[in-house]
Scaffold this motif. Sequence first.
Motif, mmCIF file in Angstrom:
data_model
loop_
_atom_site.group_PDB
_atom_site.id
_atom_site.type_symbol
_atom_site.label_atom_id
_atom_site.label_comp_id
_atom_site.label_asym_id
_atom_site.label_seq_id
_atom_site.Cartn_x
_atom_site.Cartn_y
_atom_site.Cartn_z
ATOM 1 N N ILE A 111 -7.338 -9.687 6.162
ATOM 2 C CA ILE A 111 -6.978 -8.748 5.087
ATOM 3 C C ILE A 111 -7.793 -9.115 3.847
ATOM 4 O O ILE A 111 -7.738 -10.261 3.376
ATOM 5 C CB ILE A 111 -5.471 -8.820 4.762
ATOM 6 N N PRO A 112 -8.559 -8.193 3.278
ATOM 7 C CA PRO A 112 -9.388 -8.523 2.115
ATOM 8 C C PRO A 112 -8.542 -8.665 0.860
ATOM 9 O O PRO A 112 -7.409 -8.167 0.800
ATOM 10 C CB PRO A 112 -10.324 -7.316 2.009
ATOM 11 N N LEU A 131 -6.704 4.713 -5.040
ATOM 12 C CA LEU A 131 -5.982 4.539 -3.780
ATOM 13 C C LEU A 131 -5.651 3.064 -3.672
ATOM 14 O O LEU A 131 -6.541 2.217 -3.618
ATOM 15 C CB LEU A 131 -6.837 4.979 -2.592
ATOM 16 N N ARG A 132 -4.385 2.745 -3.672
ATOM 17 C CA ARG A 132 -3.949 1.354 -3.537
ATOM 18 C C ARG A 132 -3.887 1.033 -2.060
ATOM 19 O O ARG A 132 -2.902 1.334 -1.386
ATOM 20 C CB ARG A 132 -2.588 1.158 -4.196
ATOM 21 N N MET A 133 -4.938 0.427 -1.581
ATOM 22 C CA MET A 133 -5.052 0.151 -0.160
ATOM 23 C C MET A 133 -4.133 -1.006 0.239
ATOM 24 O O MET A 133 -4.150 -2.064 -0.387
ATOM 25 C CB MET A 133 -6.495 -0.180 0.207
ATOM 26 N N GLN A 134 -3.331 -0.764 1.267
ATOM 27 C CA GLN A 134 -2.415 -1.780 1.767
ATOM 28 C C GLN A 134 -2.598 -1.934 3.278
ATOM 29 O O GLN A 134 -1.718 -1.567 4.064
ATOM 30 C CB GLN A 134 -0.967 -1.428 1.434
ATOM 31 N N PRO A 135 -3.753 -2.468 3.706
ATOM 32 C CA PRO A 135 -3.956 -2.661 5.146
ATOM 33 C C PRO A 135 -2.982 -3.689 5.705
ATOM 34 O O PRO A 135 -2.666 -4.686 5.055
ATOM 35 C CB PRO A 135 -5.404 -3.143 5.234
ATOM 36 N N VAL A 449 -15.192 -5.838 2.115
ATOM 37 C CA VAL A 449 -15.252 -4.558 2.823
ATOM 38 C C VAL A 449 -14.471 -4.650 4.130
ATOM 39 O O VAL A 449 -14.671 -5.573 4.921
ATOM 40 C CB VAL A 449 -16.708 -4.156 3.109
ATOM 41 N N ALA A 450 -13.583 -3.711 4.331
ATOM 42 C CA ALA A 450 -12.795 -3.660 5.565
ATOM 43 C C ALA A 450 -12.510 -2.207 5.907
ATOM 44 O O ALA A 450 -12.491 -1.342 5.030
ATOM 45 C CB ALA A 450 -11.476 -4.426 5.404
#
Length: 557
Positions: A111-112, A131-135, A449-450
Amino acid sequence: MTSDSRTPGLSRRGVLAGAAAIAGAAALTGCGSGPKKAGPGTTGADALRQALPRYIPSSSVAPDIPGVAGANGAASDPAFLSYPANPARTVASPPGAGGTYVTRTPLWGAIPPSDGNSYYEAVNAALGATLRMQPADGNSYVDNLPALFAAGKLPDWTQIPSWGNQKLNMGTAVERFVDLTPYLAGDKVAAYPNLANLPSAAWQAGVWNGKLYGIPSFSSPNSFPGYFFHRKDIVDAAGLSADVKNAEELFTLGKALTDAKAGRWAFDDLWPYLLFPFRVVSTWNADPSGKLIHQYETPGIVEALNFAARLAKAGYVHPDALAGNTGAGQQRFWSGKVVISGGGTGAMDGDDAKGGRAADPNYVRGAVKVFDAAGGTPLIQLGSGAGWFSYLNKNLSEAQVRECLAIANFLAAPYGSAEYLLVNFGAAGVDYTMKDGNAILTERGQRDVATSYQFLATGPQVSLVKNGFTEVVRDYAAWQADAVKYATRPLFFAMNISEPSQFGGIGQQVEDTILDVRTGRKPVDAFTAAVANWRRQGGDELRRFYEGIRDKHGTGQ
């Protein structure tokens, strides 16, 4: 390393998509409906046509190897040997209106960092929104989704892969999301040209109850579950050919390649892809009288089981594969302990070539041409155009929905565009540099980057160079161009059918018996008995359910 739209997890995607497509042509979701009517989710052909966006192909970027049209709407992916020197812009200005949206997407890999992430900062700046990315961990991603639904804590934008449909009861769960039909159906999609560039088949499995809910990712007009791959270098060195014309030639090839004393076997696990040469390409099939029969009841599956058992008993299958040790299958293939293996089509790319060369400098993966077991016209199953869909929370206002769709249009820019380069590689000179016509992640890019934005929306898939392996692209493009000639749509093609929950486990004892038969531990009569038991436990009732679906909604053909 070189990254692209099939970065961390998407070689895994090829395998998962293959497993999902083989398991059933329809996307099945559990519900408590009675067996004589379709439950929530089912859509007939007429309603589907009204819900689907019109396909308006883009001509903004020209591939090095154009896609080739095949049978039943299939087409090979276009291929690129290098990134265009002057990438076209497909979106004139930032699509966002300053909004902030929380997302949830899967990720296979590290997870970055969220703070100080140059990639997130660059993409959000270009979007004109945050966009609050939550991978989240892809291995447990689907398992953790029901708790979010139950707690009412769904984010603004959620990715749900097709194999999560049953666990989430998507036929009714879609009520939590925005009906996109008024925004995208028919000509309305023209307001979003990159979304319009997605083939109609890509949207089909995102339609539930006659309405469009899902935005597709990683769509492809061929969407083959998988096939057989071979160590081309080993086969060539032996003076042999893997372009077999029937099952007997495959058996003969297996004999020639197997040398157990030297630690080499011809085959790893070929199941379930071995079903295709024996013409089993659909879960449900119509016999000459029109009666529906399950794949368990077809002559082809018995022939495939007998052939698999024959390979096992002849000693041509690696012992670990027979023992069910599938986790080490890739290493067996890379090291040359096996020469021919089954797998998802995502396995043939530059990342695989890089890993294989690390194990064996001579490594070359080749794809076996599609063939028919009896030497007739081959068949290969055509899956739905996409198996990954993102959904917008229905609590969003109309203005927010339109802003998110404009953002999705940016994210869905085709390969070769300026937007694609940004979304997949981040900021030039910070996250990536160009080398030999392809983007290479910097040290910072490898950290930041992911694959994340891509799970919200992507353009159509293409074949492209990874890690400098140009010939892999050429070889895969050639295999696809041949395979699409034999593509066939299974019955109930890409229909979201809500299968009654009481049938959820009745096939397990058949699947267990299939494993025992194809590995030579039990006779084929054991399979026949297991199928008879399956019919008594609900198989015949399930047949009547699908006959009701066919009578009311058709078969998706």
